[in-house]
Design a protein around this motif. Structure first.
Motif, PDB file in Angstrom:
ATOM      1  N   GLU A  79     -17.341 -25.872 -65.108  1.00 23.95           N
ATOM      2  CA  GLU A  79     -17.807 -25.214 -66.656  1.00 23.95           C
ATOM      3  C   GLU A  79     -17.294 -26.305 -67.785  1.00 23.95           C
ATOM      4  O   GLU A  79     -17.965 -26.541 -68.722  1.00 23.95           O
ATOM      5  CB  GLU A  79     -16.925 -24.034 -66.776  1.00 23.95           C
ATOM      6  N   SER A  80     -16.241 -27.118 -67.577  1.00 29.05           N
ATOM      7  CA  SER A  80     -15.811 -28.095 -68.627  1.00 29.05           C
ATOM      8  C   SER A  80     -16.263 -29.334 -68.327  1.00 29.05           C
ATOM      9  O   SER A  80     -15.894 -30.241 -69.336  1.00 29.05           O
ATOM     10  CB  SER A  80     -14.159 -28.234 -68.448  1.00 29.05           C
ATOM     11  N   GLY A  81     -17.157 -29.704 -67.115  1.00 25.57           N
ATOM     12  CA  GLY A  81     -17.492 -30.847 -66.841  1.00 25.57           C
ATOM     13  C   GLY A  81     -16.809 -31.925 -66.332  1.00 25.57           C
ATOM     14  O   GLY A  81     -16.908 -33.078 -66.592  1.00 25.57           O
ATOM     15  N   PHE A  82     -15.617 -31.524 -65.911  1.00 24.58           N
ATOM     16  CA  PHE A  82     -14.424 -32.384 -65.337  1.00 24.58           C
ATOM     17  C   PHE A  82     -14.660 -32.740 -63.929  1.00 24.58           C
ATOM     18  O   PHE A  82     -14.903 -31.882 -63.356  1.00 24.58           O
ATOM     19  CB  PHE A  82     -13.188 -31.692 -65.692  1.00 24.58           C
ATOM     20  N   ASP A  83     -14.761 -34.128 -63.563  1.00 27.59           N
ATOM     21  CA  ASP A  83     -14.987 -34.419 -62.080  1.00 27.59           C
ATOM     22  C   ASP A  83     -13.792 -35.135 -61.533  1.00 27.59           C
ATOM     23  O   ASP A  83     -13.198 -36.071 -62.020  1.00 27.59           O
ATOM     24  CB  ASP A  83     -16.136 -35.349 -62.097  1.00 27.59           C
ATOM     25  N   PRO A  84     -12.705 -34.453 -60.710  1.00 27.55           N
ATOM     26  CA  PRO A  84     -11.619 -34.947 -60.408  1.00 27.55           C
ATOM     27  C   PRO A  84     -11.828 -36.218 -59.510  1.00 27.55           C
ATOM     28  O   PRO A  84     -10.763 -36.739 -59.401  1.00 27.55           O
ATOM     29  CB  PRO A  84     -11.036 -33.749 -59.451  1.00 27.55           C
ATOM     30  N   PHE A  85     -12.914 -36.343 -58.754  1.00 30.66           N
ATOM     31  CA  PHE A  85     -13.100 -37.661 -58.114  1.00 30.66           C
ATOM     32  C   PHE A  85     -13.053 -38.730 -59.029  1.00 30.66           C
ATOM     33  O   PHE A  85     -12.969 -39.861 -58.407  1.00 30.66           O
ATOM     34  CB  PHE A  85     -14.216 -37.396 -57.084  1.00 30.66           C
ATOM     35  N   LYS A  86     -13.369 -38.408 -60.105  1.00 32.31           N
ATOM     36  CA  LYS A  86     -13.511 -39.604 -61.108  1.00 32.31           C
ATOM     37  C   LYS A  86     -12.285 -40.028 -61.927  1.00 32.31           C
ATOM     38  O   LYS A  86     -12.002 -40.658 -62.868  1.00 32.31           O
ATOM     39  CB  LYS A  86     -14.939 -39.643 -62.072  1.00 32.31           C
ATOM     40  N   PHE A  87     -11.194 -39.242 -61.970  1.00 31.79           N
ATOM     41  CA  PHE A  87     -10.080 -39.059 -62.534  1.00 31.79           C
ATOM     42  C   PHE A  87      -9.163 -40.324 -62.279  1.00 31.79           C
ATOM     43  O   PHE A  87      -8.700 -40.743 -61.004  1.00 31.79           O
ATOM     44  CB  PHE A  87      -9.122 -37.917 -62.093  1.00 31.79           C
ATOM     45  N   HIS A  88      -8.828 -41.247 -63.323  1.00 30.26           N
ATOM     46  CA  HIS A  88      -8.129 -42.115 -63.158  1.00 30.26           C
ATOM     47  C   HIS A  88      -6.914 -42.560 -64.512  1.00 30.26           C
ATOM     48  O   HIS A  88      -6.313 -43.463 -64.398  1.00 30.26           O
ATOM     49  CB  HIS A  88      -8.824 -43.542 -62.938  1.00 30.26           C
ATOM     50  N   LYS A  89      -7.189 -41.622 -65.283  1.00 30.75           N
ATOM     51  CA  LYS A  89      -6.041 -41.790 -66.420  1.00 30.75           C
ATOM     52  C   LYS A  89      -6.008 -40.488 -66.983  1.00 30.75           C
ATOM     53  O   LYS A  89      -6.660 -39.452 -67.005  1.00 30.75           O
ATOM     54  CB  LYS A  89      -6.639 -42.630 -67.490  1.00 30.75           C
ATOM     55  N   LEU A  90      -4.744 -40.359 -67.790  1.00 28.69           N
ATOM     56  CA  LEU A  90      -4.153 -39.126 -68.122  1.00 28.69           C
ATOM     57  C   LEU A  90      -5.084 -38.341 -69.182  1.00 28.69           C
ATOM     58  O   LEU A  90      -5.247 -37.244 -69.360  1.00 28.69           O
ATOM     59  CB  LEU A  90      -2.719 -38.982 -68.649  1.00 28.69           C
ATOM     60  N   ASP A  91      -5.870 -39.219 -70.082  1.00 21.52           N
ATOM     61  CA  ASP A  91      -6.862 -38.680 -71.175  1.00 21.52           C
ATOM     62  C   ASP A  91      -7.819 -37.701 -70.548  1.00 21.52           C
ATOM     63  O   ASP A  91      -8.214 -36.811 -71.185  1.00 21.52           O
ATOM     64  CB  ASP A  91      -7.226 -39.819 -72.000  1.00 21.52           C
ATOM     65  N   HIS A  92      -8.191 -37.995 -69.292  1.00 26.16           N
ATOM     66  CA  HIS A  92      -9.344 -37.183 -68.631  1.00 26.16           C
ATOM     67  C   HIS A  92      -8.828 -35.684 -68.402  1.00 26.16           C
ATOM     68  O   HIS A  92      -9.725 -34.839 -68.489  1.00 26.16           O
ATOM     69  CB  HIS A  92      -9.630 -37.732 -67.056  1.00 26.16           C
ATOM     70  N   MET A  93      -7.418 -35.498 -68.590  1.00 26.66           N
ATOM     71  CA  MET A  93      -7.100 -34.081 -68.390  1.00 26.66           C
ATOM     72  C   MET A  93      -7.336 -33.288 -69.610  1.00 26.66           C
ATOM     73  O   MET A  93      -7.373 -31.943 -69.435  1.00 26.66           O
ATOM     74  CB  MET A  93      -5.409 -34.090 -68.141  1.00 26.66           C
ATOM     75  N   LEU A  94      -7.823 -33.970 -70.728  1.00 24.55           N
ATOM     76  CA  LEU A  94      -7.823 -33.304 -71.974  1.00 24.55           C
ATOM     77  C   LEU A  94      -9.326 -32.409 -71.858  1.00 24.55           C
ATOM     78  O   LEU A  94      -9.531 -31.719 -72.460  1.00 24.55           O
ATOM     79  CB  LEU A  94      -8.122 -34.325 -73.041  1.00 24.55           C
ATOM     80  N   GLN A  95     -10.252 -32.741 -70.812  1.00 21.05           N
ATOM     81  CA  GLN A  95     -11.285 -31.967 -70.675  1.00 21.05           C
ATOM     82  C   GLN A  95     -11.200 -30.514 -70.171  1.00 21.05           C
ATOM     83  O   GLN A  95     -12.101 -29.664 -70.337  1.00 21.05           O
ATOM     84  CB  GLN A  95     -11.844 -32.770 -69.575  1.00 21.05           C
ATOM     85  N   ILE A  96      -9.974 -30.367 -69.645  1.00 23.47           N
ATOM     86  CA  ILE A  96      -9.654 -29.139 -68.684  1.00 23.47           C
ATOM     87  C   ILE A  96      -8.915 -28.137 -69.748  1.00 23.47           C
ATOM     88  O   ILE A  96      -7.827 -28.589 -70.235  1.00 23.47           O
ATOM     89  CB  ILE A  96      -8.692 -29.428 -67.574  1.00 23.47           C
ATOM     90  N   PRO A  97      -9.594 -26.779 -69.819  1.00 21.21           N
ATOM     91  CA  PRO A  97      -8.840 -26.081 -70.744  1.00 21.21           C
ATOM     92  C   PRO A  97      -7.508 -25.639 -70.200  1.00 21.21           C
ATOM     93  O   PRO A  97      -7.313 -25.921 -69.212  1.00 21.21           O
ATOM     94  CB  PRO A  97      -9.694 -24.719 -70.599  1.00 21.21           C
TER      95      PRO A  97
END
Length: 286
Positions: A79-97
């Motif tokens: 729903e939030s458009g977050f792809d855990p397989f592409k995660f590589h920096k903490l800023d990506h966590m901001l996509q998750i509610p």
């Protein structure tokens, strides 16, 4: 006063507990505690860059695990458009509610991983300091990790596996031996945990006198305590003019340790206080 052979017996039991009973018990339980303890003993000397790299790698594994095995997070990530397989920096966590208390209350079953059977999970409750305690679960490996982390922190204060510990605490369920009523629990406490309680939820002069006598008889060198409960105890020691208990270090937790409280504890017990922060969900944090 303890006789020389009694003192030797206590020290021998320290040695046997650390190097014989603990390893044998871990072998019986299939514990991974020592594996993680070795990692934590090594990682405490890593550079900041090494720590951050390790954290990112571990966090990515956890996010992928959540996406693949936890229905709630699979839906939320999509729903939030977050792809855990592409995660590589903490800023990506901001996509998750943010996960809210209401989320946990309304979607409890959906927050359980399909990787584990219900009987493999250990139930627990949050401390409830901000309201109603929330039930959560962890597996055996997570329990081992929490224990390893605590041992590493205890060693910073000089206290290690096998040594006796006096505990001024209000929740016995925070400790593995609980109230130590059964024979197995009592045996485990004698050989492994070696922990002796002063229950701060019902503290009075009679109980404090018993605890003082126990500290002397057992020659206990280390204390773990609620900060304010220990402050009450040391004020009683000061009032009774009881000195030289032989305490080598104190670990305080669970409550804010005010500077004047730390100073009084250190003055009365003539040892250093190590204050730490943690919670039931994560164990020791700092």
């Amino acid at each position: 006063m303890l006789k020389r052979n009694q003192i030797k017996g206590l020290k021998m039991l320290d040695y046997l507990s650390k190097f014989l009973f603990h390893p044998l018990w871990d072998l019986k339980d299939g514990s991974s505690k020592n594996k993680y303890l070795k990692l934590f003993e090594k990682s405490q000397y890593w550079s900041k860059d090494q720590i951050v790299e390790w954290q990112i790698n571990q966090l990515k594994k956890m996010l992928i695990h959540a996406y693949e095995t936890v229905p709630f997070y699979k839906r939320r990530f999509n729903e939030s458009g977050f792809d855990p397989f592409k995660f590589h920096k903490l800023d990506h966590m901001l996509q998750i509610p943010y996960l809210t208390k209401k989320d946990i209350q309304n979607h409890g079953d959906e927050l359980l991983s399909s990787k584990y059977r219900p009987e493999e999970l250990i139930p627990d409750l949050t401390g409830g300091s901000t309201g109603q305690p929330i039930k959560f679960y962890y597996n055996r490996e997570r329990k081992d990790i929490k224990q390893a982390s605590t041992i590493r922190h205890n060693r910073w204060a000089g206290y290690d596996l096998g040594e006796q510990l006096g505990v001024v605490w209000g929740h016995r369920r925070d400790f593995s031996q609980g109230s130590a009523q059964s024979f197995k629990e009592k045996l485990r406490n004698v050989l492994l945990d070696r922990t002796y309680f002063l229950d701060s939820s019902s503290i009075d002069e009679t109980e404090m006198d018993k605890f003082i006598a126990l500290l002397k008889i057992k020659q206990i060198k280390f204390l773990l305590a609620y900060a304010n409960s220990l402050f009450l105890f040391v004020k009683y020691l000061k009032h009774k003019n009881i000195k030289n208990l032989g305490i080598e270090a104190v670990i305080t937790s669970a409550e804010l340790l005010e500077p004047n409280v730390r100073q009084e504890i250190e003055n009365v017990l003539n040892c250093q206080v190590y204050d730490r922060y943690g919670c039931r969900e994560f164990s020791v944090i700092a």
